[in-house]
Motif scaffolding. Structure first.
Motif, PDB file in Angstrom:
ATOM      1  N   LEU A  22       0.816  -1.218   0.000  1.00 23.45           N
ATOM      2  CA  LEU A  22       0.000   0.000   0.000  1.00 23.45           C
ATOM      3  C   LEU A  22       0.849   1.268   0.000  1.00 23.45           C
ATOM      4  O   LEU A  22       0.786   2.071  -0.931  1.00 23.45           O
ATOM      5  CB  LEU A  22      -0.947  -0.011   1.199  1.00 23.45           C
ATOM      6  CG  LEU A  22      -1.917   1.158   1.294  1.00 23.45           C
ATOM      7  CD1 LEU A  22      -2.910   1.087   0.151  1.00 23.45           C
ATOM      8  CD2 LEU A  22      -2.644   1.132   2.609  1.00 23.45           C
ATOM      9  N   VAL A  23       1.637   1.473   1.020  1.00 20.59           N
ATOM     10  CA  VAL A  23       2.446   2.692   1.121  1.00 20.59           C
ATOM     11  C   VAL A  23       3.527   2.739   0.042  1.00 20.59           C
ATOM     12  O   VAL A  23       3.678   3.766  -0.625  1.00 20.59           O
ATOM     13  CB  VAL A  23       3.045   2.845   2.538  1.00 20.59           C
ATOM     14  CG1 VAL A  23       4.010   4.007   2.602  1.00 20.59           C
ATOM     15  CG2 VAL A  23       1.933   3.036   3.551  1.00 20.59           C
ATOM     16  N   PRO A  24       4.270   1.654  -0.175  1.00 17.77           N
ATOM     17  CA  PRO A  24       5.296   1.728  -1.220  1.00 17.77           C
ATOM     18  C   PRO A  24       4.744   2.060  -2.603  1.00 17.77           C
ATOM     19  O   PRO A  24       5.346   2.828  -3.345  1.00 17.77           O
ATOM     20  CB  PRO A  24       5.928   0.327  -1.198  1.00 17.77           C
ATOM     21  CG  PRO A  24       5.703  -0.161   0.175  1.00 17.77           C
ATOM     22  CD  PRO A  24       4.373   0.409   0.588  1.00 17.77           C
ATOM     23  N   GLU A  25       3.607   1.513  -2.954  1.00 16.10           N
ATOM     24  CA  GLU A  25       3.045   1.762  -4.282  1.00 16.10           C
ATOM     25  C   GLU A  25       2.472   3.177  -4.418  1.00 16.10           C
ATOM     26  O   GLU A  25       2.527   3.763  -5.490  1.00 16.10           O
ATOM     27  CB  GLU A  25       1.948   0.741  -4.599  1.00 16.10           C
ATOM     28  CG  GLU A  25       2.450  -0.659  -4.788  1.00 16.10           C
ATOM     29  CD  GLU A  25       3.168  -0.850  -6.104  1.00 16.10           C
ATOM     30  OE1 GLU A  25       2.873  -0.125  -7.076  1.00 16.10           O
ATOM     31  OE2 GLU A  25       4.036  -1.737  -6.150  1.00 16.10           O
ATOM     32  N   LEU A  26       1.929   3.710  -3.341  1.00 15.36           N
ATOM     33  CA  LEU A  26       1.261   5.006  -3.432  1.00 15.36           C
ATOM     34  C   LEU A  26       2.183   6.195  -3.191  1.00 15.36           C
ATOM     35  O   LEU A  26       2.072   7.217  -3.865  1.00 15.36           O
ATOM     36  CB  LEU A  26       0.094   5.071  -2.433  1.00 15.36           C
ATOM     37  CG  LEU A  26      -1.052   4.104  -2.693  1.00 15.36           C
ATOM     38  CD1 LEU A  26      -2.087   4.229  -1.589  1.00 15.36           C
ATOM     39  CD2 LEU A  26      -1.679   4.366  -4.047  1.00 15.36           C
ATOM     40  N   LEU A  27       3.079   6.084  -2.230  1.00 18.70           N
ATOM     41  CA  LEU A  27       3.844   7.259  -1.805  1.00 18.70           C
ATOM     42  C   LEU A  27       5.316   7.251  -2.229  1.00 18.70           C
ATOM     43  O   LEU A  27       5.864   8.304  -2.544  1.00 18.70           O
ATOM     44  CB  LEU A  27       3.768   7.392  -0.287  1.00 18.70           C
ATOM     45  CG  LEU A  27       2.371   7.557   0.289  1.00 18.70           C
ATOM     46  CD1 LEU A  27       2.441   7.622   1.807  1.00 18.70           C
ATOM     47  CD2 LEU A  27       1.700   8.787  -0.260  1.00 18.70           C
ATOM     48  N   LEU A  28       5.935   6.117  -2.200  1.00 17.80           N
ATOM     49  CA  LEU A  28       7.379   6.090  -2.428  1.00 17.80           C
ATOM     50  C   LEU A  28       7.823   6.438  -3.852  1.00 17.80           C
ATOM     51  O   LEU A  28       8.890   7.019  -4.005  1.00 17.80           O
ATOM     52  CB  LEU A  28       7.948   4.735  -2.010  1.00 17.80           C
ATOM     53  CG  LEU A  28       7.868   4.453  -0.501  1.00 17.80           C
ATOM     54  CD1 LEU A  28       8.477   3.101  -0.191  1.00 17.80           C
ATOM     55  CD2 LEU A  28       8.533   5.534   0.307  1.00 17.80           C
ATOM     56  N   PRO A  29       7.062   6.126  -4.901  1.00 20.87           N
ATOM     57  CA  PRO A  29       7.535   6.506  -6.241  1.00 20.87           C
ATOM     58  C   PRO A  29       7.735   8.016  -6.420  1.00 20.87           C
ATOM     59  O   PRO A  29       8.510   8.443  -7.269  1.00 20.87           O
ATOM     60  CB  PRO A  29       6.432   5.997  -7.168  1.00 20.87           C
ATOM     61  CG  PRO A  29       5.811   4.882  -6.435  1.00 20.87           C
ATOM     62  CD  PRO A  29       5.882   5.284  -4.979  1.00 20.87           C
ATOM     63  N   GLN A  30       7.089   8.808  -5.596  1.00 17.36           N
ATOM     64  CA  GLN A  30       7.224  10.260  -5.705  1.00 17.36           C
ATOM     65  C   GLN A  30       8.560  10.762  -5.163  1.00 17.36           C
ATOM     66  O   GLN A  30       8.947  11.893  -5.427  1.00 17.36           O
ATOM     67  CB  GLN A  30       6.072  10.935  -4.973  1.00 17.36           C
ATOM     68  CG  GLN A  30       4.725  10.567  -5.547  1.00 17.36           C
ATOM     69  CD  GLN A  30       3.592  11.023  -4.665  1.00 17.36           C
ATOM     70  OE1 GLN A  30       3.782  11.719  -3.685  1.00 17.36           O
ATOM     71  NE2 GLN A  30       2.377  10.630  -5.020  1.00 17.36           N
ATOM     72  N   LEU A  31       9.266   9.918  -4.398  1.00 19.36           N
ATOM     73  CA  LEU A  31      10.519  10.348  -3.777  1.00 19.36           C
ATOM     74  C   LEU A  31      11.713  10.326  -4.723  1.00 19.36           C
ATOM     75  O   LEU A  31      12.698  11.005  -4.490  1.00 19.36           O
ATOM     76  CB  LEU A  31      10.825   9.475  -2.552  1.00 19.36           C
ATOM     77  CG  LEU A  31       9.827   9.571  -1.412  1.00 19.36           C
ATOM     78  CD1 LEU A  31      10.240   8.628  -0.289  1.00 19.36           C
ATOM     79  CD2 LEU A  31       9.737  10.991  -0.888  1.00 19.36           C
ATOM     80  N   LYS A  32      11.663   9.517  -5.774  1.00 23.68           N
ATOM     81  CA  LYS A  32      12.741   9.442  -6.779  1.00 23.68           C
ATOM     82  C   LYS A  32      14.093   9.113  -6.141  1.00 23.68           C
ATOM     83  O   LYS A  32      15.084   9.787  -6.357  1.00 23.68           O
ATOM     84  CB  LYS A  32      12.851  10.748  -7.567  1.00 23.68           C
ATOM     85  CG  LYS A  32      11.567  11.227  -8.176  1.00 23.68           C
ATOM     86  CD  LYS A  32      11.200  10.438  -9.394  1.00 23.68           C
ATOM     87  CE  LYS A  32      10.026  11.114 -10.084  1.00 23.68           C
ATOM     88  NZ  LYS A  32       9.032  10.250 -10.544  1.00 23.68           N
ATOM     89  N   ALA A  34      17.995   2.316  -1.884  1.00 19.30           N
ATOM     90  CA  ALA A  34      17.292   3.075  -0.845  1.00 19.30           C
ATOM     91  C   ALA A  34      15.788   2.866  -0.966  1.00 19.30           C
ATOM     92  O   ALA A  34      15.090   2.722   0.043  1.00 19.30           O
ATOM     93  CB  ALA A  34      17.628   4.560  -0.956  1.00 19.30           C
ATOM     94  N   MET A  35      15.290   2.823  -2.188  1.00 13.51           N
ATOM     95  CA  MET A  35      13.855   2.616  -2.412  1.00 13.51           C
ATOM     96  C   MET A  35      13.431   1.228  -1.930  1.00 13.51           C
ATOM     97  O   MET A  35      12.387   1.089  -1.291  1.00 13.51           O
ATOM     98  CB  MET A  35      13.521   2.774  -3.894  1.00 13.51           C
ATOM     99  CG  MET A  35      12.045   2.664  -4.192  1.00 13.51           C
ATOM    100  SD  MET A  35      11.083   3.994  -3.475  1.00 13.51           S
ATOM    101  CE  MET A  35      11.456   5.280  -4.612  1.00 13.51           C
TER     102      MET A  35
END
Length: 85
Positions: free
Chosen positions: A25-35, A40-41
């Motif tokens: 849930l969190v990785p798919e929704l929020l983490l891609p925006q961090l680049k 680290a990802m």
């Protein structure tokens, strides 16, 4: 198992089902925006997946306790008693 290891492993094990349900849930929704770079990802994705699952398990436990308390409170007040005729 040493106590410090058990202290870290037990909450994760207890929340295993919730981790399974919410680990994407969190990785798919929020983490891609961090680049961030891939290592680290990946690390952040695993950590947030586990933490989200643990938070969901604690939330379910708190909700269950609250509902059980309300049920017991209502029964004490006669909310489940048959109506008087």
């Amino acid at each position: 198992m040493p106590r410090p290891v058990a202290a870290l492993a037990l909450p994760v094990a207890a929340a295993g089902y919730h981790v399974y349900l919410f680990h994407r849930l969190v990785p798919e929704l929020l983490l891609p925006q961090l680049k961030l770079p891939w290592p680290a990802m990946a690390t952040l994705s695993v950590a947030t997946g586990i933490l989200t699952g643990i938070a969901a398990a604690h939330g379910q436990k708190a909700l269950t306790a609250w509902l059980a308390g309300r049920r017991g409170h209502g029964a004490a007040l006669g909310a489940h008693a048959a109506p008087a005729e």
